[in-house]
Scaffold this motif. Structure first.
Motif, PDB file in Angstrom:
ATOM      1  N   GLY A  84      -0.107 -48.772   7.896  1.00  9.26           N
ATOM      2  CA  GLY A  84       0.488 -50.091   7.730  1.00  9.26           C
ATOM      3  C   GLY A  84       1.891 -50.022   7.161  1.00  9.26           C
ATOM      4  O   GLY A  84       2.837 -50.565   7.735  1.00  9.26           O
ATOM      5  N   LEU A  85       2.047 -49.321   6.039  1.00  7.32           N
ATOM      6  CA  LEU A  85       3.346 -49.303   5.363  1.00  7.32           C
ATOM      7  C   LEU A  85       4.405 -48.526   6.127  1.00  7.32           C
ATOM      8  O   LEU A  85       5.599 -48.785   5.958  1.00  7.32           O
ATOM      9  CB  LEU A  85       3.191 -48.730   3.953  1.00  7.32           C
ATOM     10  N   VAL A  92       8.811 -49.100   0.765  1.00  7.59           N
ATOM     11  CA  VAL A  92       7.998 -49.548  -0.365  1.00  7.59           C
ATOM     12  C   VAL A  92       8.006 -48.448  -1.432  1.00  7.59           C
ATOM     13  O   VAL A  92       7.780 -47.278  -1.136  1.00  7.59           O
ATOM     14  CB  VAL A  92       6.549 -49.839   0.079  1.00  7.59           C
ATOM     15  N   ASP A  93       8.271 -48.833  -2.669  1.00 11.10           N
ATOM     16  CA  ASP A  93       8.428 -47.843  -3.730  1.00 11.10           C
ATOM     17  C   ASP A  93       7.099 -47.210  -4.119  1.00 11.10           C
ATOM     18  O   ASP A  93       6.015 -47.727  -3.821  1.00 11.10           O
ATOM     19  CB  ASP A  93       9.082 -48.481  -4.959  1.00 11.10           C
ATOM     20  N   VAL A  94       7.182 -46.074  -4.793  1.00 10.27           N
ATOM     21  CA  VAL A  94       6.011 -45.290  -5.165  1.00 10.27           C
ATOM     22  C   VAL A  94       5.059 -46.096  -6.040  1.00 10.27           C
ATOM     23  O   VAL A  94       3.840 -46.073  -5.830  1.00 10.27           O
ATOM     24  CB  VAL A  94       6.431 -43.993  -5.896  1.00 10.27           C
ATOM     25  N   GLU A  95       5.590 -46.795  -7.036  1.00  6.74           N
ATOM     26  CA  GLU A  95       4.743 -47.556  -7.953  1.00  6.74           C
ATOM     27  C   GLU A  95       3.872 -48.571  -7.209  1.00  6.74           C
ATOM     28  O   GLU A  95       2.679 -48.715  -7.494  1.00  6.74           O
ATOM     29  CB  GLU A  95       5.612 -48.287  -8.981  1.00  6.74           C
ATOM     30  N   THR A  96       4.455 -49.248  -6.227  1.00  4.81           N
ATOM     31  CA  THR A  96       3.705 -50.249  -5.479  1.00  4.81           C
ATOM     32  C   THR A  96       2.633 -49.595  -4.616  1.00  4.81           C
ATOM     33  O   THR A  96       1.516 -50.105  -4.502  1.00  4.81           O
ATOM     34  CB  THR A  96       4.655 -51.084  -4.601  1.00  4.81           C
ATOM     35  N   LYS A  97       2.958 -48.465  -4.007  1.00  5.14           N
ATOM     36  CA  LYS A  97       1.961 -47.758  -3.207  1.00  5.14           C
ATOM     37  C   LYS A  97       0.782 -47.309  -4.073  1.00  5.14           C
ATOM     38  O   LYS A  97      -0.382 -47.425  -3.676  1.00  5.14           O
ATOM     39  CB  LYS A  97       2.593 -46.544  -2.525  1.00  5.14           C
ATOM     40  N   LEU A 109     -13.547 -49.831  -1.596  1.00  6.76           N
ATOM     41  CA  LEU A 109     -13.377 -48.900  -0.487  1.00  6.76           C
ATOM     42  C   LEU A 109     -13.525 -47.464  -0.969  1.00  6.76           C
ATOM     43  O   LEU A 109     -13.057 -47.117  -2.058  1.00  6.76           O
ATOM     44  CB  LEU A 109     -12.002 -49.093   0.159  1.00  6.76           C
ATOM     45  N   THR A 110     -14.137 -46.626  -0.159  1.00  2.35           N
ATOM     46  CA  THR A 110     -14.383 -45.241  -0.574  1.00  2.35           C
ATOM     47  C   THR A 110     -13.652 -44.224   0.294  1.00  2.35           C
ATOM     48  O   THR A 110     -13.781 -43.026   0.062  1.00  2.35           O
ATOM     49  CB  THR A 110     -15.885 -44.932  -0.538  1.00  2.35           C
ATOM     50  N   ALA A 111     -12.882 -44.690   1.281  1.00  4.78           N
ATOM     51  CA  ALA A 111     -12.062 -43.797   2.108  1.00  4.78           C
ATOM     52  C   ALA A 111     -10.738 -44.509   2.370  1.00  4.78           C
ATOM     53  O   ALA A 111     -10.685 -45.480   3.114  1.00  4.78           O
ATOM     54  CB  ALA A 111     -12.766 -43.461   3.413  1.00  4.78           C
ATOM     55  N   ILE A 112      -9.664 -44.023   1.744  1.00  7.86           N
ATOM     56  CA  ILE A 112      -8.368 -44.704   1.791  1.00  7.86           C
ATOM     57  C   ILE A 112      -7.285 -43.679   2.112  1.00  7.86           C
ATOM     58  O   ILE A 112      -6.997 -42.802   1.293  1.00  7.86           O
ATOM     59  CB  ILE A 112      -8.034 -45.375   0.443  1.00  7.86           C
ATOM     60  N   GLU A 113      -6.679 -43.766   3.281  1.00 11.02           N
ATOM     61  CA  GLU A 113      -5.590 -42.847   3.601  1.00 11.02           C
ATOM     62  C   GLU A 113      -4.431 -43.085   2.643  1.00 11.02           C
ATOM     63  O   GLU A 113      -3.982 -44.218   2.459  1.00 11.02           O
ATOM     64  CB  GLU A 113      -5.126 -43.040   5.045  1.00 11.02           C
ATOM     65  N   SER A 114      -3.946 -41.995   2.055  1.00  5.73           N
ATOM     66  CA  SER A 114      -2.959 -42.129   0.986  1.00  5.73           C
ATOM     67  C   SER A 114      -1.531 -41.807   1.414  1.00  5.73           C
ATOM     68  O   SER A 114      -0.594 -42.047   0.649  1.00  5.73           O
ATOM     69  CB  SER A 114      -3.349 -41.233  -0.193  1.00  5.73           C
TER      70      SER A 114
END
Length: 303
Positions: A84-85, A92-97, A109-114
């Protein structure tokens, strides 16, 4: 996977409070089984906020639902932080991510692409993936897979993991995702490799990742239609998916990248793929289009 958009501007997105986030959640899955507690637990784990769905388009649109044959429920792999981002019109800055990763885990959620270990020039939104991984606080029981296109990307990720391991040596990331397509033209436009060439590279990635104790999930794009080649033969999709499974991917996600799936095309695809691959190894990408209910309903038929 879609072709990636280059942006150079920078901005900070505001996120709703945790209370607001949880109060605005909506259930997006159906669970099965005789245990009401099991049902309740699964439903709680698959709540996703509607406010995020509006702010980050792919938080709602890029979901991958998979069946587990022995336990009939829907698993959601959240891709908004990555897929998405990377298409947002500003960086989008690191803090917001990191906040977004935290809120998604808090939502259940238990599976989140980082993030993704891709070219900083080609995908500037993902250039901060190393900083995100070094800053984030992983939740116990939550997986944070990173998209990896090649061996170099994996080697860079392994270095980050080694430097960012949390208490007791537990790595911040223990899973990656690799990707190709069922269309040579699309894959060439996306990665500068045809499908066969990409599979050669991905086999090296999967081998090195598994040797380092990582799980690998595979994506196949353009499983219904290619924007360059038109309709895709389901047998071609099956060949590519089987190649990914054979090289060591634990699950293969079939992506209707263009969003043109219909009752008939989804049925043809799944009937062909499931002749060769077991249902518990297959996931589907659900897009916000008329085909979404069809994909799930036809998939359930084979569970």
């Amino acid at each position: 996977m879609s072709r990636l958009i280059r942006h150079r501007s920078c901005s900070k997105l505001s996120l709703p409070s945790s209370k607001s986030y949880l109060n605005q959640t909506r259930n997006v899955t159906t669970t099965y089984g005789s245990s009401s507690s099991r049902r309740s637990s699964l439903q709680k784990r698959t709540n996703i906020t509607s406010s995020y769905s509006r702010r980050f388009t792919s938080v709602s649109s890029n979901r991958y639902a998979s069946s587990v044959a022995s336990q009939r429920f829907v698993k959601i792999v959240e891709c908004g932080v990555r897929d998405g981002l990377q298409n947002e019109p500003s960086i989008v800055d690191v803090e917001t991510k990191v906040q977004l990763l935290e809120r998604l885990a808090e939502a259940g959620l238990t599976a989140i692409e980082s993030g993704a270990m891709v070219s900083k020039k080609g995908v500037p939104q993902m250039a901060t993936t190393p900083e995100v991984l070094q800053t984030m606080k992983p939740w116990q029981g939550v997986s944070y897979p990173v998209l990896v296109p090649n061996v170099k990307g994996l080697e860079n990720l392994l270095q980050i993991i080694q430097a960012s391991s949390v208490a007791e040596g537990t790595p911040v990331v223990n899973e990656i995702a690799v990707f190709t397509a069922a269309s040579d033209s699309f894959n060439k436009a996306n990665t500068n490799k045809n499908v066969a060439e990409s599979l050669v590279e991905l086999e090296k990635v999967v081998k090195k990742a598994t040797e380092n104790g990582m799980r690998v999930r595979g994506y196949v794009s353009t499983v219904i239609t290619c924007p360059f080649e038109g309709l895709i033969d389901p047998k071609r999709v099956t060949e590519v998916a089987k190649a990914l499974l054979d090289m060591g991917c634990y699950e293969i996600s079939l992506g209707d990248t263009v969003g043109t799936g219909t009752n008939a095309s989804v049925r043809r695809l799944l009937e062909e793929v499931l002749k060769v691959l077991p249902a518990d190894k297959i996931a589907v990408r659900v897009l916000p289009a008329d085909s979404s209910p069809s994909i799930l309903s036809h998939f359930y038929r084979y569970m």
